[in-house]
Design a protein around this motif. Sequence first.
Motif, PDB file in Angstrom:
ATOM      1  N   VAL A   9       2.063  -3.355   7.360  1.00 21.14           N
ATOM      2  CA  VAL A   9       1.472  -3.702   6.068  1.00 21.14           C
ATOM      3  C   VAL A   9       0.446  -2.647   5.629  1.00 21.14           C
ATOM      4  O   VAL A   9       0.254  -2.426   4.435  1.00 21.14           O
ATOM      5  CB  VAL A   9       0.831  -5.107   6.121  1.00 21.14           C
ATOM      6  CG1 VAL A   9      -0.364  -5.137   7.076  1.00 21.14           C
ATOM      7  CG2 VAL A   9       0.423  -5.575   4.731  1.00 21.14           C
ATOM      8  N   PHE A  10      -0.175  -1.976   6.584  1.00 23.39           N
ATOM      9  CA  PHE A  10      -1.125  -0.909   6.229  1.00 23.39           C
ATOM     10  C   PHE A  10      -0.409   0.204   5.467  1.00 23.39           C
ATOM     11  O   PHE A  10      -0.926   0.716   4.466  1.00 23.39           O
ATOM     12  CB  PHE A  10      -1.787  -0.346   7.484  1.00 23.39           C
ATOM     13  CG  PHE A  10      -2.573   0.917   7.235  1.00 23.39           C
ATOM     14  CD1 PHE A  10      -3.842   0.858   6.685  1.00 23.39           C
ATOM     15  CD2 PHE A  10      -2.040   2.163   7.538  1.00 23.39           C
ATOM     16  CE1 PHE A  10      -4.572   2.022   6.441  1.00 23.39           C
ATOM     17  CE2 PHE A  10      -2.750   3.325   7.297  1.00 23.39           C
ATOM     18  CZ  PHE A  10      -4.024   3.252   6.745  1.00 23.39           C
ATOM     19  N   ASP A  12       2.306  -0.035   3.744  1.00 22.56           N
ATOM     20  CA  ASP A  12       2.676  -0.528   2.413  1.00 22.56           C
ATOM     21  C   ASP A  12       1.512  -0.361   1.442  1.00 22.56           C
ATOM     22  O   ASP A  12       1.682   0.114   0.312  1.00 22.56           O
ATOM     23  CB  ASP A  12       3.075  -2.008   2.489  1.00 22.56           C
ATOM     24  CG  ASP A  12       4.344  -2.229   3.299  1.00 22.56           C
ATOM     25  OD1 ASP A  12       5.141  -1.278   3.429  1.00 22.56           O
ATOM     26  OD2 ASP A  12       4.532  -3.357   3.804  1.00 22.56           O
ATOM     27  N   LYS A  13       0.313  -0.746   1.873  1.00 17.68           N
ATOM     28  CA  LYS A  13      -0.870  -0.649   1.019  1.00 17.68           C
ATOM     29  C   LYS A  13      -1.318   0.799   0.836  1.00 17.68           C
ATOM     30  O   LYS A  13      -1.979   1.121  -0.163  1.00 17.68           O
ATOM     31  CB  LYS A  13      -2.016  -1.482   1.598  1.00 17.68           C
ATOM     32  CG  LYS A  13      -1.761  -2.981   1.567  1.00 17.68           C
ATOM     33  CD  LYS A  13      -1.523  -3.475   0.139  1.00 17.68           C
ATOM     34  CE  LYS A  13      -1.249  -4.952   0.067  1.00 17.68           C
ATOM     35  NZ  LYS A  13      -0.976  -5.416  -1.316  1.00 17.68           N
ATOM     36  N   GLU A  15       0.428   3.096  -0.068  1.00 18.37           N
ATOM     37  CA  GLU A  15       1.134   3.622  -1.232  1.00 18.37           C
ATOM     38  C   GLU A  15       0.439   3.270  -2.549  1.00 18.37           C
ATOM     39  O   GLU A  15       0.827   3.773  -3.601  1.00 18.37           O
ATOM     40  CB  GLU A  15       2.571   3.076  -1.248  1.00 18.37           C
ATOM     41  CG  GLU A  15       3.415   3.543  -0.063  1.00 18.37           C
ATOM     42  CD  GLU A  15       3.466   5.066   0.029  1.00 18.37           C
ATOM     43  OE1 GLU A  15       3.722   5.716  -1.013  1.00 18.37           O
ATOM     44  OE2 GLU A  15       3.239   5.598   1.132  1.00 18.37           O
ATOM     45  N   LEU A  16      -0.568   2.412  -2.494  1.00 13.08           N
ATOM     46  CA  LEU A  16      -1.290   2.058  -3.712  1.00 13.08           C
ATOM     47  C   LEU A  16      -2.057   3.262  -4.256  1.00 13.08           C
ATOM     48  O   LEU A  16      -2.523   4.115  -3.496  1.00 13.08           O
ATOM     49  CB  LEU A  16      -2.286   0.926  -3.431  1.00 13.08           C
ATOM     50  CG  LEU A  16      -1.709  -0.444  -3.072  1.00 13.08           C
ATOM     51  CD1 LEU A  16      -2.836  -1.388  -2.672  1.00 13.08           C
ATOM     52  CD2 LEU A  16      -0.919  -1.026  -4.238  1.00 13.08           C
ATOM     53  N   GLY A  19      -7.506   0.902  -4.747  1.00 10.73           N
ATOM     54  CA  GLY A  19      -7.792  -0.335  -4.033  1.00 10.73           C
ATOM     55  C   GLY A  19      -8.680  -0.065  -2.843  1.00 10.73           C
ATOM     56  O   GLY A  19      -9.133   1.062  -2.616  1.00 10.73           O
ATOM     57  N   ILE A  21      -9.202  -0.962   1.403  1.00 16.13           N
ATOM     58  CA  ILE A  21      -8.724  -1.471   2.685  1.00 16.13           C
ATOM     59  C   ILE A  21      -9.898  -1.456   3.646  1.00 16.13           C
ATOM     60  O   ILE A  21     -10.581  -0.437   3.789  1.00 16.13           O
ATOM     61  CB  ILE A  21      -7.570  -0.607   3.243  1.00 16.13           C
ATOM     62  CG1 ILE A  21      -6.363  -0.643   2.303  1.00 16.13           C
ATOM     63  CG2 ILE A  21      -7.169  -1.083   4.638  1.00 16.13           C
ATOM     64  CD1 ILE A  21      -5.250   0.320   2.689  1.00 16.13           C
ATOM     65  N   LEU A  88      -7.841   5.273  -3.619  1.00 10.87           N
ATOM     66  CA  LEU A  88      -7.633   4.302  -2.559  1.00 10.87           C
ATOM     67  C   LEU A  88      -8.706   4.552  -1.517  1.00 10.87           C
ATOM     68  O   LEU A  88      -8.804   5.657  -0.966  1.00 10.87           O
ATOM     69  CB  LEU A  88      -6.242   4.446  -1.947  1.00 10.87           C
ATOM     70  CG  LEU A  88      -5.922   3.471  -0.793  1.00 10.87           C
ATOM     71  CD1 LEU A  88      -5.953   2.029  -1.281  1.00 10.87           C
ATOM     72  CD2 LEU A  88      -4.567   3.791  -0.167  1.00 10.87           C
ATOM     73  N   GLN A 126      -7.747  -5.227  -0.915  1.00 12.85           N
ATOM     74  CA  GLN A 126      -6.303  -5.446  -0.781  1.00 12.85           C
ATOM     75  C   GLN A 126      -5.888  -5.913   0.607  1.00 12.85           C
ATOM     76  O   GLN A 126      -4.916  -6.654   0.752  1.00 12.85           O
ATOM     77  CB  GLN A 126      -5.551  -4.145  -1.103  1.00 12.85           C
ATOM     78  CG  GLN A 126      -5.816  -3.599  -2.492  1.00 12.85           C
ATOM     79  CD  GLN A 126      -5.292  -4.502  -3.582  1.00 12.85           C
ATOM     80  OE1 GLN A 126      -4.248  -5.143  -3.428  1.00 12.85           O
ATOM     81  NE2 GLN A 126      -6.027  -4.590  -4.687  1.00 12.85           N
ATOM     82  N   LEU A 127      -6.631  -5.490   1.623  1.00 16.40           N
ATOM     83  CA  LEU A 127      -6.187  -5.737   2.992  1.00 16.40           C
ATOM     84  C   LEU A 127      -7.368  -5.596   3.943  1.00 16.40           C
ATOM     85  O   LEU A 127      -8.214  -4.716   3.773  1.00 16.40           O
ATOM     86  CB  LEU A 127      -5.097  -4.726   3.374  1.00 16.40           C
ATOM     87  CG  LEU A 127      -4.567  -4.736   4.804  1.00 16.40           C
ATOM     88  CD1 LEU A 127      -3.757  -6.017   5.072  1.00 16.40           C
ATOM     89  CD2 LEU A 127      -3.688  -3.504   5.056  1.00 16.40           C
ATOM     90  N   LEU A 155      -3.883 -10.071   4.645  1.00 17.29           N
ATOM     91  CA  LEU A 155      -3.440  -9.595   3.339  1.00 17.29           C
ATOM     92  C   LEU A 155      -4.151 -10.433   2.273  1.00 17.29           C
ATOM     93  O   LEU A 155      -4.180 -11.656   2.362  1.00 17.29           O
ATOM     94  CB  LEU A 155      -1.925  -9.744   3.229  1.00 17.29           C
ATOM     95  CG  LEU A 155      -1.266  -9.245   1.946  1.00 17.29           C
ATOM     96  CD1 LEU A 155      -1.409  -7.738   1.818  1.00 17.29           C
ATOM     97  CD2 LEU A 155       0.211  -9.637   1.942  1.00 17.29           C
TER      98      LEU A 155
END
Length: 225
Positions: A9-10, A12-13, A15-16, A19, A21, A88, A126-127, A155
């Motif tokens: 999942v890291f 995936d995020k 790619e933002l 945001g 993290i 990000l 986001q995470l 998440l």
Amino acid sequence: MIEQILPTVFFDKLELNQGLILLSGYRNAKIGEVLENSLKSSKKSIFWKNHPRLSLKSPQNCDVVIVEIQNWTADFEMLLNIVEEGKLLIVIDYSPCSYFSLQRFWSGHYHEARLHLFWRFYENLQLMIGQHRLKETITSNGDQVQEIFGFEVYLITEELRKYLKDQDFTSLEKIFMGGVECKGSINLNQVLFQFLLRRKIDLKEAFKVSRNPTHFDLLLKQAGI
């Protein structure tokens, strides 16, 4: 040498375009080293700030800014400005777990004059990932240490974001400490349970790491262990 990488999942995020993290973990859990190893294959341009108070003006051509936070009260508004510039931001907080990182944030901003920081933080978050060193063994020749890390993952779903914005500390504590399940979240006890089933750790090691042994014991009983 660190071989482990952060959960899927890291990436995936990662790619933002914008945001926040939040990564948490004791220094001996080597969260910074695992993050560095995870970013080796990334094509994003990354700017890593070890001392945020020295300079918080990020390069315009970078995609990701990483900050090892020193002081939640003094530094955090400047960090939020980085996110709102369209970056990000990955924040590393050397604390025991994700919930403790949030408590540090709350303790620095929990008064009316700084409530706007709560809203900006929760809107951009986001995470959250908390890294834990579950086990350390030395190889048979005695010259190399092998470490096993586990990751609690939160998440930021609509449900969790609502709890954060409402400052519903009771519900949040239940989620983080393993009392209730929340979609998109894997708490530490669930991580320990999976490692136990895969025989990566034993019962004694699992109970030693758990922050809520009562709930962990309940998970074991439900599974007939």
